[in-house]
Structures are given as C-alpha cells and as structure tokens.
Scaffold this active site. Structure first.
Site, PDB file in Angstrom:
ATOM      1  N   ARG A 177      61.019  36.333   1.434  1.00  0.00           N
ATOM      2  CA  ARG A 177      60.753  35.996   0.104  1.00  0.00           C
ATOM      3  C   ARG A 177      62.131  35.764  -0.324  1.00  0.00           C
ATOM      4  O   ARG A 177      63.291  36.068  -0.124  1.00  0.00           O
ATOM      5  CB  ARG A 177      60.406  37.321  -0.545  1.00  0.00           C
ATOM      6  CG  ARG A 177      60.314  37.395  -2.189  1.00  0.00           C
ATOM      7  CD  ARG A 177      58.827  36.373  -2.490  1.00  0.00           C
ATOM      8  NE  ARG A 177      58.258  36.797  -3.656  1.00  0.00           N
ATOM      9  CZ  ARG A 177      57.714  36.039  -4.390  1.00  0.00           C
ATOM     10  NH1 ARG A 177      57.177  34.916  -3.912  1.00  0.00           N
ATOM     11  NH2 ARG A 177      57.072  36.292  -5.721  1.00  0.00           N
ATOM     12  N   THR A 218      50.036  27.795  -3.064  1.00  0.00           N
ATOM     13  CA  THR A 218      50.463  28.776  -1.707  1.00  0.00           C
ATOM     14  C   THR A 218      49.503  28.181  -0.512  1.00  0.00           C
ATOM     15  O   THR A 218      48.766  27.670  -0.742  1.00  0.00           O
ATOM     16  CB  THR A 218      50.112  30.239  -1.996  1.00  0.00           C
ATOM     17  OG1 THR A 218      50.956  30.453  -3.185  1.00  0.00           O
ATOM     18  CG2 THR A 218      50.472  31.075  -0.788  1.00  0.00           C
ATOM     19  N   THR A 246      54.928  29.955   0.401  1.00  0.00           N
ATOM     20  CA  THR A 246      54.461  29.341  -1.275  1.00  0.00           C
ATOM     21  C   THR A 246      55.776  28.876  -1.536  1.00  0.00           C
ATOM     22  O   THR A 246      56.872  28.944  -1.074  1.00  0.00           O
ATOM     23  CB  THR A 246      54.250  30.664  -1.993  1.00  0.00           C
ATOM     24  OG1 THR A 246      53.632  30.284  -3.210  1.00  0.00           O
ATOM     25  CG2 THR A 246      55.216  31.406  -1.957  1.00  0.00           C
ATOM     26  N   GLU A 306      55.596  28.663  -5.012  1.00  0.00           N
ATOM     27  CA  GLU A 306      54.861  29.672  -6.506  1.00  0.00           C
ATOM     28  C   GLU A 306      53.956  28.743  -7.271  1.00  0.00           C
ATOM     29  O   GLU A 306      52.884  28.491  -6.737  1.00  0.00           O
ATOM     30  CB  GLU A 306      55.929  29.975  -7.432  1.00  0.00           C
ATOM     31  CG  GLU A 306      55.709  31.274  -7.928  1.00  0.00           C
ATOM     32  CD  GLU A 306      54.907  31.402  -9.235  1.00  0.00           C
ATOM     33  OE1 GLU A 306      54.958  30.042  -9.786  1.00  0.00           O
ATOM     34  OE2 GLU A 306      54.471  32.168  -9.821  1.00  0.00           O
ATOM     35  N   GLU A 352      60.257  30.570  -7.840  1.00  0.00           N
ATOM     36  CA  GLU A 352      59.788  31.815  -7.698  1.00  0.00           C
ATOM     37  C   GLU A 352      60.390  33.104  -8.541  1.00  0.00           C
ATOM     38  O   GLU A 352      59.878  34.158  -8.787  1.00  0.00           O
ATOM     39  CB  GLU A 352      60.172  32.246  -5.950  1.00  0.00           C
ATOM     40  CG  GLU A 352      59.400  31.669  -5.218  1.00  0.00           C
ATOM     41  CD  GLU A 352      58.122  31.839  -5.069  1.00  0.00           C
ATOM     42  OE1 GLU A 352      57.560  32.632  -5.614  1.00  0.00           O
ATOM     43  OE2 GLU A 352      57.419  31.221  -4.240  1.00  0.00           O
ATOM     44  N   ASP A 406      58.014  34.742 -11.192  1.00  0.00           N
ATOM     45  CA  ASP A 406      57.507  35.984 -10.579  1.00  0.00           C
ATOM     46  C   ASP A 406      57.983  37.325 -11.126  1.00  0.00           C
ATOM     47  O   ASP A 406      57.142  38.353 -10.805  1.00  0.00           O
ATOM     48  CB  ASP A 406      57.287  36.010  -9.032  1.00  0.00           C
ATOM     49  CG  ASP A 406      56.003  35.174  -8.662  1.00  0.00           C
ATOM     50  OD1 ASP A 406      55.193  34.698  -9.580  1.00  0.00           O
ATOM     51  OD2 ASP A 406      55.828  35.129  -7.474  1.00  0.00           O
ATOM     52  N   SER A 412      55.086  39.745  -5.296  1.00  0.00           N
ATOM     53  CA  SER A 412      54.103  38.731  -4.964  1.00  0.00           C
ATOM     54  C   SER A 412      52.684  39.565  -4.626  1.00  0.00           C
ATOM     55  O   SER A 412      52.740  40.808  -4.372  1.00  0.00           O
ATOM     56  CB  SER A 412      54.672  38.246  -3.285  1.00  0.00           C
ATOM     57  OG  SER A 412      53.718  37.569  -2.983  1.00  0.00           O
ATOM     58  N   SER A 413      52.036  38.652  -4.570  1.00  0.00           N
ATOM     59  CA  SER A 413      50.575  39.190  -4.435  1.00  0.00           C
ATOM     60  C   SER A 413      50.124  38.561  -2.848  1.00  0.00           C
ATOM     61  O   SER A 413      49.000  38.809  -2.311  1.00  0.00           O
ATOM     62  CB  SER A 413      49.662  38.539  -5.064  1.00  0.00           C
ATOM     63  OG  SER A 413      49.885  39.048  -6.663  1.00  0.00           O
ATOM     64  N   GLY A 445      46.058  31.589  -3.724  1.00  0.00           N
ATOM     65  CA  GLY A 445      45.453  31.874  -4.800  1.00  0.00           C
ATOM     66  C   GLY A 445      46.110  32.705  -5.758  1.00  0.00           C
ATOM     67  O   GLY A 445      45.124  33.462  -6.725  1.00  0.00           O
TER      68      GLY A 445
END
Length: 613
Positions: free
Chosen positions: A146, A435, A453, A455, A472, A475, A499-500, A520
């Site tokens: 990340r 992503t 990703t 973002e 990013e 986020d 993050s998801s 998504g």
C-alpha cells in the site's frame, strides 16, 4: 516520451545498495514530524470508472476463453491458470507459467502489461495487496504494498484554511493526493521471495507492446472520454490520452516508448530504478510542480518505502477459512464478518432467488461496514481489534441481529473484544473503484491473489515516465475528528490509507481451494462475499458465480445491478424495508476454483479472460 534501450541481462542494483541509500537518507534528514495517529472517513459516492466488456481477441486461445465466458462456462485446466483483466496481460502471464515460472513470476509480467493497457486502473504509480499460498512450505503470507503518506503530510492535508474538507476532486487532481508508489517494490519483493524465472525477461511482453504499440480497448477509450476534462489539465497527460485534443478511440494503435524505457530500466536495475535516481526525481518534480494543486511527496519518501509482511486474517465459514489481507485493508475483516454473521442461516435452502436470502446478505454486509467505518485503519498507527472482529462468538452475536423478518432499521457498530479503548468516531472516507485483480495458480501448486490500484480512474491524472501516479491519499479521512472523537483513518506521515481491496484465498483442511478478488471500491467487499456465497452455498461454478447479478448493501441503500434478473427482487426488497437503487455495478471478479482441477472465471462486465493448461 522516451528512448528505447535494449534489456541488459541481469540486476545491477542490489537490495544492499538500496538499503545503504535509505540509511544515508535517514542520517541526512532531520524529521521534526509528529507521528501520532488520528482518524478516518467513508462516503463512496463517486461513479465508477467506465466499464466495457468489449472483446480483445489476440489469439485462438483467448477467443476460446471469451466464448466460454459468454456461455457461462469456466475455463478448465490441470497444471496452471491465470485470470486477469486484459488478454494481453493474461498472455504475458501464461507465457511465464508455460515456461516453468511461478505465480509470482507471472504476476510481474501481468502487472507490467496491465499498467500499459488499462492505465486507468493500476500501474507502477500505484499500490497493491498480495496474498500468497506457498505449496512447498505450506504457509500463507500477505504482503502490504500500500502507498504511504509523505513525511511532510499532516492531518490537515485535505482541509481548507478554515478547517473544512476540500471537495473530493479538488483534492484528487494534481499532486496533493499522491502517495509513495508501492507497486514496483511489491513486484520485486514477491519475485525475490517466490520467483524462479530471471527478472529481466518478465518484462518482455510489456516492453514490446509499449514500444510497438497495442490497440486501445473499448474500456480504456470510454474511460478516457468520460474523464477528458480532468486528463486535459496537465500537458503530458493530455498529450498521451488526448492527442490533438481528442480522446483516444477504441482500436487506435497506441505506443508508449516512455513506459518501455521505464520498464527497461526496471528490468535492469530492479525497483531501485523507481525509488532512487532520475525516475524518482521526475516523480517528485511532477508531484511538487503540479499546477494549482502541488503535493508534498519527496525523494526521501521514495527511498524509504518498504513492502510489509503482515499476518493473514482468516474467518471461518461453513468449514472453509476465508483468508486475506488485514489492516490497512478492511477487505478480509469485512468479508469475514459478512459471512460469519450468515453462518447460522441456511442460504443453500433459500437459494439465490430468495428475497430473504438477500435480506440477510445485505444486512450482514451493513453490520460489517459499520465496524469497518469505526475501527479499521493502518494498525502501525492505530490499534485495530482484528482478532475480536472475526472471533466466532462475536460474529454469532452479530448474526443474531438478523433474526427478524425485515430489514434492520439501522446497522449498529459492534463492540468486539479488544485490549485497547474503542473510543473512535465513524469514518467518512471514499474508496473508489479504479482497480484490477489478478488470480494465478502455478504448476507447483502455489496460489496468488493480488488486487492492484491507483485509486480513482487515472489516479491523480499526473503522468510521468509513461505511467500515471496514484491519488491514494484521498482514501484517508479528510476530517481528523467527529463529535470530539478522533477518526482512525486520518492522515499522518508514513501512514497507509485504509483500503477495501480484498484479495482472497479460501482454505479447506489446510490447502487452498478458491482464489479470487475484484476491483470496485468499497463494493469489492460485497462482490467477493456474494461470489463466495454463490460458490459455497449455491454450488455455482466459477464463471456462473462471477457473472451472477450484484445486489450490494453497504450503508442502507440496496444497490441492484441494472439490466439483470436481480431487478425482479427490487419490489420485494423494498417491501422488506430497504431503500433501493437500480444502477450499473462494475465489478471485475477473477476467480480460480481449485476444488476439482482448475476452473477459472472472468467477470463478463470487463475485458478479462482465464487461460490455463
């Protein structure tokens, strides 16, 4: 754009050299910065990047895979398989696997091509989470690639002088939103740990396509047209995506010699090519020199970046262990919580057409999102009750909230067992859906799930050395506090935004059985949850499961995928007490089912394919 150079045969910059550079930076820079943690947010209201499942036929093998996808049939194989978002990328990975490379080797080739052919979604300027099953040692490992907030970032990064949050695209477009790129470091770390093939050769396809050109896909062209105004704000970005002032069109032959040159340097020098030297200087100059919205990224941020190994998060579901990435990802926690709350209910008997089944799934998801918004952030900066959130007794308690016959009036935040105080405010950050996901199983039995990703679609819209830089940092929560309480996901120097992304490997009896994930935004979590319910409870094959219509509930409104059979459920879901919205839901699920040979499924909503032998 750049000058083509031949690939050299080997790495010339060692990890030792890069570590020395890091040490010199640390010694030479005085860090008078506060490292205290603050808080976090979650709105998820921006429209997704353009979809498009237009066919990209590059070979007979790809044509057969596309035929299977259209017919709802999984691709079958015995030895190896790769599923990703673009046929050119999948072919690059297939070549590596066919020649005896590992899933980690193949991922490098796939990611390098994806950064060229779907730059709106991922690339060298972004980050990723990776879940790895190592067949030789019988261990599951997760790597956190990340992006990090620059050392000069403060909790007020996305606030006006009056202390109010910036508008979303005010923050996104330009340098302010750019975190330290992480994908090159993750590619190299995975290869160092698990690769067998020579590093330079993994970039062959991406370099050739960048130098010689490739056909712009429907999805890429529609994404460009949709975002033309923002892409046009920066001269280098506009010159590539809007030549002559017009968006690239489907079928245009596009070359990117600058990207080819960057990959050649990466192949020769390793990831140090991106984190030190001329590429690093160009990245920083682009970020800090962005007109109207400069950022604070510095060369030290690049030099100090490290991929982190973290403990996998696993949650039980019907005899399976659903395993993935822990904080700063909320993915494994929220997927595990959703499924854990459903454990006591017989979804198999209800079936996929049952409104009550979807009532349960939707409200279980809402409960998971309530906990996600309160507790999840970078656990290097704030304590996160990881064990408590997936404890079976806690999930059983949460599941009892679903015992009624109608939708929950509200989804309360729970109180998982934890040794720290849980006095946090609810988050209000956005997690956006630009992503991509890669699933790979190699001939050695290793399995890889990686979600990657930049973002938002096209990230910050800053283009340097042939690739886009991420946004990013948006986020993070734009606010630091709410109602006098700190928000866990606020900005702090060196912190990784929540993050998801939910790269997932499902285990049974100590071996991997399903590999999956999706793009998504925050909808990734219900996309993955739905797919697992479809495969485990409803016995859908990999292709049927990824293609099954989406019904998504995160914050109360039930999103129902338009132009699908799911719309028949809308009146009954409304009668059960839900607010509903029929809309496009643009996932990109890529699944490998390992329970009976290898079966691959590629989401029909996008251009991906599965290939295997």
């Amino acid at each position: 754009m750049g000058i083509d150079r031949p690939i050299k045969c080997c790495h010339t910059t060692s990890r030792k050299y890069r570590n020395i550079l890091k040490l010199l930076y640390i010694i030479s820079v005085t860090l008078g910065l506060s490292w205290t943690a603050h808080a976090q947010q979650s709105a998820d209201s921006v429209a997704p990047e353009a979809g498009g499942a237009g066919e990209v036929v590059t070979s007979d093998e790809v044509a057969r895979s596309l035929e299977d996808k259209a017919a709802g049939r999984p691709v079958k194989a015995d030895d190896w398989m790769v599923v990703a978002a673009n046929p050119l990328a999948v072919e690059a990975g297939a070549r590596v696997l066919r020649e005896g490379g590992t899933a980690a080797d193949a991922m490098v080739g796939v990611q390098a091509v994806l950064g060229l052919v779907e730059p709106q979604s991922s690339g060298l300027g972004g980050g990723a989470f990776l879940v790895w099953w190592d067949a030789g040692s019988g261990t599951l490992t997760t790597l956190d690639g990340r992006e990090t907030a620059p050392l000069a970032a403060t909790p007020l990064l996305f606030q006006t002088a009056e202390g109010e949050p910036l508008g979303f695209f005010e923050a996104v477009v330009g340098g302010l939103s750019v975190g330290t790129p992480a994908t090159p470091a993750l590619m190299e770390e995975a290869h160092r740990r698990w690769g067998r093939a020579a590093w330079p050769g993994l970039f062959d396809e991406a370099i050739a396509h960048a130098r010689d050109g490739f056909k712009v896909s429907e999805r890429m062209s529609s994404s460009i047209a949709r975002d033309a105004e923002r892409l046009g704000r920066f001269p280098e970005t506009a010159a590539y995506f809007l030549p002559g002032g017009m968006p690239l069109r489907t079928g245009d032959h596009l070359r990117n010699p600058a990207y080819a040159a960057t990959l050649e340097q990466l192949a020769e020098e390793g990831s140090a090519a991106v984190y030190t030297g001329d590429i690093a200087r160009d990245i920083v100059a682009t970020v800090t020199g962005a007109a109207d919205n400069p950022g604070v990224l510095a060369e030290i941020d690049l030099a100090l970046y490290q991929v982190k190994e973290r403990d996998p998060v696993c949650a039980p579901y019907r005899g399976y262990d659903i395993c993935g990435m822990g904080p700063p990802s909320s993915g494994a926690l929220a997927v595990g919580q959703t499924l854990g709350a459903l454990e006591a209910f017989d979804l198999r008997a209800m079936g996929p057409e049952s409104p009550q089944a979807w009532r349960l799934i939707g409200d279980a998801s809402r409960l998971a999102f309530a906990d996600r918004g309160r507790y999840v952030a970078d656990e290097d900066h704030v304590p996160v009750p990881v064990a408590g959130m997936v404890d079976p007794s806690y999930l059983e308690t949460r599941g009892k909230l679903l015992n009624g016959a109608r939708a929950l009036h509200e989804a309360p935040v729970g109180a998982p067992e934890f040794e720290h105080a849980l006095n946090w405010a609810d988050d209000a950050s956005r997690a956006l859906p630009s992503t991509s996901h890669i699933s790979i199983v190699d001939s050695y039995g290793n399995a890889l799930a990686m979600t990657t990703t930049i973002e938002n679609a096209f990230g910050s819209r800053l283009f340097v050395r042939g690739f886009l830089l991420n946004n990013e940092l948006t986020d993070f929560s734009f606010r630091t506090h709410r109602g006098g309480l700190p928000i866990a996901n606020s900005v702090a120097p060196g912190k990784r935004p929540r993050s998801s992304m939910s790269p997932t490997i499902v285990m049974r009896d100590g071996t991997p059985v399903i590999v999956l994930g999706s793009p998504g935004g925050s909808r990734i979590i219900p996309y993955v949850s739905k797919t697992l319910v479809a495969m485990i409870d409803w016995d859908l094959n990999a292709q049927e499961a990824v293609a099954y219509p989406h019904l998504v509930n995160r914050f109360g409104t039930y999103d129902i995928e338009s132009d699908t059979s799911a719309t028949r459920l809308e009146p009954e879901l409304r009668w059960l007490g839900f607010e509903t919205a029929v809309r496009d839901l643009n996932s990109g699920l890529h699944v490998i089912d390992m329970r009976d040979g290898l079966e691959g499924g590629a989401d029909p909503r996008r251009e991906g394919v599965a290939l295997g032998e």
